[in-house]
Motif scaffolding. Structure first.
Motif, PDB file in Angstrom:
ATOM      1  N   ALA A  89       0.851  -1.193   0.000  1.00  0.00           N
ATOM      2  CA  ALA A  89       0.000   0.000   0.000  1.00  0.00           C
ATOM      3  C   ALA A  89       0.881   1.235   0.000  1.00  0.00           C
ATOM      4  O   ALA A  89       2.057   1.191   0.387  1.00  0.00           O
ATOM      5  CB  ALA A  89      -0.924   0.002   1.210  1.00  0.00           C
ATOM      6  N   PHE A  90       0.290   2.347  -0.428  1.00  0.00           N
ATOM      7  CA  PHE A  90       1.007   3.619  -0.462  1.00  0.00           C
ATOM      8  C   PHE A  90       0.218   4.686   0.304  1.00  0.00           C
ATOM      9  O   PHE A  90      -1.009   4.740   0.200  1.00  0.00           O
ATOM     10  CB  PHE A  90       1.201   4.099  -1.903  1.00  0.00           C
ATOM     11  N   VAL A  91       0.951   5.522   1.045  1.00  0.00           N
ATOM     12  CA  VAL A  91       0.368   6.695   1.688  1.00  0.00           C
ATOM     13  C   VAL A  91       1.056   7.915   1.076  1.00  0.00           C
ATOM     14  O   VAL A  91       2.271   8.088   1.206  1.00  0.00           O
ATOM     15  CB  VAL A  91       0.581   6.679   3.216  1.00  0.00           C
ATOM     16  N   LEU A  92       0.275   8.746   0.383  1.00  0.00           N
ATOM     17  CA  LEU A  92       0.807   9.934  -0.276  1.00  0.00           C
ATOM     18  C   LEU A  92       0.467  11.156   0.572  1.00  0.00           C
ATOM     19  O   LEU A  92      -0.701  11.399   0.877  1.00  0.00           O
ATOM     20  CB  LEU A  92       0.221  10.085  -1.681  1.00  0.00           C
ATOM     21  N   VAL A  93       1.487  11.922   0.942  1.00  0.00           N
ATOM     22  CA  VAL A  93       1.297  13.054   1.855  1.00  0.00           C
ATOM     23  C   VAL A  93       1.591  14.357   1.128  1.00  0.00           C
ATOM     24  O   VAL A  93       2.568  14.455   0.378  1.00  0.00           O
ATOM     25  CB  VAL A  93       2.225  12.921   3.088  1.00  0.00           C
ATOM     26  N   TYR A  94       0.740  15.364   1.367  1.00  0.00           N
ATOM     27  CA  TYR A  94       1.003  16.688   0.802  1.00  0.00           C
ATOM     28  C   TYR A  94       0.682  17.763   1.817  1.00  0.00           C
ATOM     29  O   TYR A  94       0.012  17.530   2.833  1.00  0.00           O
ATOM     30  CB  TYR A  94       0.215  16.900  -0.498  1.00  0.00           C
ATOM     31  N   ASP A  95       1.188  18.955   1.552  1.00  0.00           N
ATOM     32  CA  ASP A  95       0.960  20.137   2.382  1.00  0.00           C
ATOM     33  C   ASP A  95      -0.115  20.984   1.704  1.00  0.00           C
ATOM     34  O   ASP A  95       0.108  21.475   0.597  1.00  0.00           O
ATOM     35  CB  ASP A  95       2.271  20.915   2.512  1.00  0.00           C
ATOM     36  N   PRO A 122      -3.849  -0.655  -2.400  1.00  0.00           N
ATOM     37  CA  PRO A 122      -4.502   0.492  -1.767  1.00  0.00           C
ATOM     38  C   PRO A 122      -3.595   1.725  -1.753  1.00  0.00           C
ATOM     39  O   PRO A 122      -2.395   1.618  -1.480  1.00  0.00           O
ATOM     40  CB  PRO A 122      -4.781   0.000  -0.346  1.00  0.00           C
ATOM     41  N   VAL A 123      -4.183   2.867  -2.052  1.00  0.00           N
ATOM     42  CA  VAL A 123      -3.488   4.152  -1.990  1.00  0.00           C
ATOM     43  C   VAL A 123      -4.385   5.122  -1.245  1.00  0.00           C
ATOM     44  O   VAL A 123      -5.589   5.214  -1.537  1.00  0.00           O
ATOM     45  CB  VAL A 123      -3.186   4.704  -3.401  1.00  0.00           C
ATOM     46  N   ILE A 124      -3.827   5.840  -0.270  1.00  0.00           N
ATOM     47  CA  ILE A 124      -4.584   6.896   0.400  1.00  0.00           C
ATOM     48  C   ILE A 124      -3.763   8.182   0.347  1.00  0.00           C
ATOM     49  O   ILE A 124      -2.542   8.152   0.201  1.00  0.00           O
ATOM     50  CB  ILE A 124      -4.943   6.549   1.863  1.00  0.00           C
ATOM     51  N   VAL A 125      -4.457   9.307   0.470  1.00  0.00           N
ATOM     52  CA  VAL A 125      -3.815  10.620   0.422  1.00  0.00           C
ATOM     53  C   VAL A 125      -4.082  11.350   1.736  1.00  0.00           C
ATOM     54  O   VAL A 125      -5.224  11.399   2.206  1.00  0.00           O
ATOM     55  CB  VAL A 125      -4.346  11.443  -0.770  1.00  0.00           C
ATOM     56  N   ILE A 161      -9.506   7.149  -4.785  1.00  0.00           N
ATOM     57  CA  ILE A 161      -8.675   6.930  -3.607  1.00  0.00           C
ATOM     58  C   ILE A 161      -9.184   7.813  -2.472  1.00  0.00           C
ATOM     59  O   ILE A 161      -9.766   8.873  -2.699  1.00  0.00           O
ATOM     60  CB  ILE A 161      -7.185   7.216  -3.889  1.00  0.00           C
ATOM     61  N   LYS A 162      -8.953   7.365  -1.255  1.00  0.00           N
ATOM     62  CA  LYS A 162      -9.434   8.079  -0.073  1.00  0.00           C
ATOM     63  C   LYS A 162      -8.548   9.284   0.223  1.00  0.00           C
ATOM     64  O   LYS A 162      -7.320   9.213   0.141  1.00  0.00           O
ATOM     65  CB  LYS A 162      -9.436   7.147   1.134  1.00  0.00           C
ATOM     66  N   HIS A 163      -9.190  10.378   0.609  1.00  0.00           N
ATOM     67  CA  HIS A 163      -8.492  11.614   0.952  1.00  0.00           C
ATOM     68  C   HIS A 163      -8.822  11.986   2.392  1.00  0.00           C
ATOM     69  O   HIS A 163      -9.998  12.102   2.755  1.00  0.00           O
ATOM     70  CB  HIS A 163      -8.922  12.729  -0.004  1.00  0.00           C
TER      71      HIS A 163
END
Length: 209
Positions: A89-95, A122-125, A161-163
């Motif tokens: 799975a991946f967790v993508l983080v942004y500001d 699965p990928v979530i942001v 994908i979930k945000h």
């Protein structure tokens, strides 16, 4: 509990632009002892192991969380290839105050899709609002956060994908995204219908006797 059965360990990669708070999110999730005065150094690569609630009656599963160096400049979306091949799975983080960090996630997601080899990953942001207090804004200037997060919501809906909106300094804000992700990586096992079918057949045989 030495004889407890150890299930599959989910491998989760956390990535995004440099300075968006990836390490803060992971450290707060795992240890819960960060505060605004905690000093964190730039990450090269770290691995954390966390026991995460699945939301199913207290059941917990293990995640191995990989923290990666933040991407910047010409490195945009250029994750090393091995990072794209091993995670579950991946967790993508942004500001949410920096549109460049959101744009970078779109490029990373494209790379993930290219290398997932038809399997469901699965990928979530995560929009980490922790960065808001560290940057100066001019009162006369409109706050760009809402606009950027609206754009993120539209993109996430399109990508299915979930945000989530989180604050790296507030551990409870991290529970929902990681509990949901853990539950997806460790779905509840459905019981076989064969014992039920056998019981039905037995009851029918008794009634016919």
């Amino acid at each position: 509990m030495l004889n407890a059965k150890i299930g599959k360990v989910g491998k989760v990669l956390v990535c995004g632009m440099k300075g968006v708070g990836k390490t803060t999110v992971i450290e707060q999730l795992v240890y819960g002892n960060l505060n605004p005065d905690t000093e964190l150094h730039p990450t090269i690569e770290d691995i954390y192991v966390a026991s995460v609630d699945t939301g199913r009656g207290g059941a917990r599963e293990t995640l191995r969380i990989y923290d990666t160096a933040g991407l910047q400049g010409e490195q945009a979306a250029q994750l090393p290839r091995h990072y794209l091949q091993f995670p579950d799975a991946f967790v993508l983080v942004y500001d949410p105050i920096d549109p460049r960090s959101l744009d970078m996630l779109a490029d990373i997601k494209t790379d993930i899709d290219k290398h997932k080899e038809k399997k469901e990953i699965p990928v979530i942001v995560l929009a980490n609002v922790r960065a808001r207090g560290k940057r100066d804004t001019t009162p006369a200037m409109p706050n760009p956060v809402e606009k950027i997060m609206d754009r993120a919501n539209i993109w996430c809906q399109r990508e299915r994908i979930k945000h989530y909106t989180v604050n790296g300094m507030e551990r409870p804000s991290l529970y929902e995204p990681f509990t949901s992700l853990c539950a997806r990586l460790h779905p509840a096992q459905t019981k076989s219908t064969f014992p039920q079918l056998r019981q039905v057949m037995q009851n029918r045989q008794k009634s016919e006797a």
